[in-house]
Design a protein around this motif. Structure first.
Motif, short mmCIF file in Angstrom:
data_model
loop_
_atom_site.label_atom_id
_atom_site.label_comp_id
_atom_site.label_asym_id
_atom_site.label_seq_id
_atom_site.Cartn_x
_atom_site.Cartn_y
_atom_site.Cartn_z
N UNK A 181 -28.02 66.86 -21.09
CA UNK A 181 -28.60 68.03 -21.76
C UNK A 181 -27.53 69.05 -22.12
N UNK A 182 -26.59 69.28 -21.21
CA UNK A 182 -25.55 70.27 -21.49
C UNK A 182 -24.66 69.84 -22.65
N UNK A 183 -24.32 68.56 -22.70
CA UNK A 183 -23.49 68.09 -23.80
C UNK A 183 -24.19 68.27 -25.15
N UNK A 184 -25.49 68.01 -25.19
CA UNK A 184 -26.22 68.21 -26.43
C UNK A 184 -26.33 69.67 -26.83
N UNK A 185 -26.21 70.58 -25.86
CA UNK A 185 -26.33 72.01 -26.15
C UNK A 185 -25.01 72.66 -26.53
N UNK A 186 -23.90 71.94 -26.38
CA UNK A 186 -22.60 72.56 -26.59
C UNK A 186 -22.27 72.83 -28.05
#
Length: 329
Positions: free
Chosen positions: A246-251
């Protein structure tokens, strides 16, 4: 990837050229006596005539703009009445108040602004992204509501209010921090960081709020996608899903916003520099506007635009590295 880089470079150059046209038209083709405005109210008729000659105001507008671009590329010679001063490329003109080359003046102010921008950027990214991740991790609980309230308060509070409160609390009442007195990094790195800590915190507390909200919204959107449900079905832990996928997609949006904010700050954090007395680009812009020093104002606006365009190009490249789908779009 090479085609993507060439497209972004071409787009950046086009935007810079368009920016130079808009800035030149706004300041030098505006109604009124441009030479009198540029020289200032205290100039004699002889000085106004000299400024008009230096700016080639007797020529057609497109010829004036061509001289402006030529000065940026090859430099320009200016008559001072007693001699000739060569302004080296990229020449943004001479300050009518100090007689100093505008480029040299801006270069002298950039280290202070860069110190403020980079330090605050690191803090607000850690605070913003960390708060967003924590609110997603604790979603549906009291922690999330508290963090959401703090984020909204941060977005609604002006930077000078936070700065004044920090000065009153940390400098006057508790005396745990000194009032900022800018020290160059090359002279004393420890004092450089110590004196910039208060401005860094002021900017970080304000700027972190949009990053927290953007990180939270992007991560929640990613967590609702099909592949995340597949991960859960296979027994992947929630911490791994949130922290890795999820964090990678939000970066990607966070990177874009961060680059634009840093580019804008290199043009000068006007309120912060004025509040804390930091001798940076923003404070210089305020003084140039007060003194109607037109070449300095034009130069600072162009430099601000340059850093914003540069930051935007860097953000595109970082997004492409983080997500290969950007290259194909």
């Amino acid at each position: 990837m090479s085609g993507f880089l060439l497209r972004r470079l071409g787009g950046a150059l086009f935007v810079l050229l368009a920016l130079s046209v808009v800035v030149y038209a706004a300041f030098y083709v505006a109604p009124g006596d441009v030479a009198q405005i540029a020289c200032g109210p205290r100039c004699s008729p002889a000085q106004v005539a000299q400024v008009s000659e230096q700016l080639h105001l007797g020529d057609p507008v497109y010829v004036q703009y061509a001289h402006f671009l030529q000065a940026l590329v090859t430099g320009h010679d200016y008559s001072t009445g007693t001699g000739v001063v060569h302004c080296q490329a990229p020449c943004l003109g001479l300050s009518y108040q100090s007689g100093q080359q505008v480029t040299q003046l801006i270069v002298a102010k950039l280290p202070a602004t860069a110190s403020l921008a980079v330090g605050a950027f690191v803090l607000w990214m850690v605070l913003g992204v960390g708060t967003g991740v924590l609110s997603v991790w604790r979603r549906g609980r009291v922690t999330e509501r508290i963090l959401t309230g703090i984020t909204l308060a941060g977005m609604a509070t002006p930077v000078f209010v936070i700065g004044l409160l920090l000065i009153i609390i940390c400098v006057t009442a508790l005396r745990i921090l000194p009032f900022p007195d800018y020290v160059p990094f090359t002279e004393d790195p420890e004092q450089w960081a110590w004196n910039l800590l208060l401005p860094w915190i002021s900017l970080a507390l304000i700027s972190a709020a949009p990053y927290a909200r953007m990180t939270r919204a992007s991560m929640l959107e990613t967590l609702a996608e099909d592949h995340v449900r597949t991960f859960r079905a296979y027994g992947v832990g929630e911490r791994t899903i949130v922290g890795r996928h999820a964090l990678r997609g939000a970066l990607a949006p966070v990177i874009a916003l961060g680059a634009l904010d840093v580019g804008s700050m290199f043009g000068g954090a006007v309120l912060t520099e004025s509040l804390f007395g930091i001798p940076g680009v923003g404070r210089e812009l305020v003084e140039a506007v007060k003194q109607v020093d037109l070449p300095v104002v034009v130069g600072l606006v162009l430099v601000t635009g340059f850093f914003v365009v540069l930051a935007n190009a860097v953000a595109d490249i970082l997004q492409a590295m983080a997500d290969r789908r950007v290259v194909l779009s």
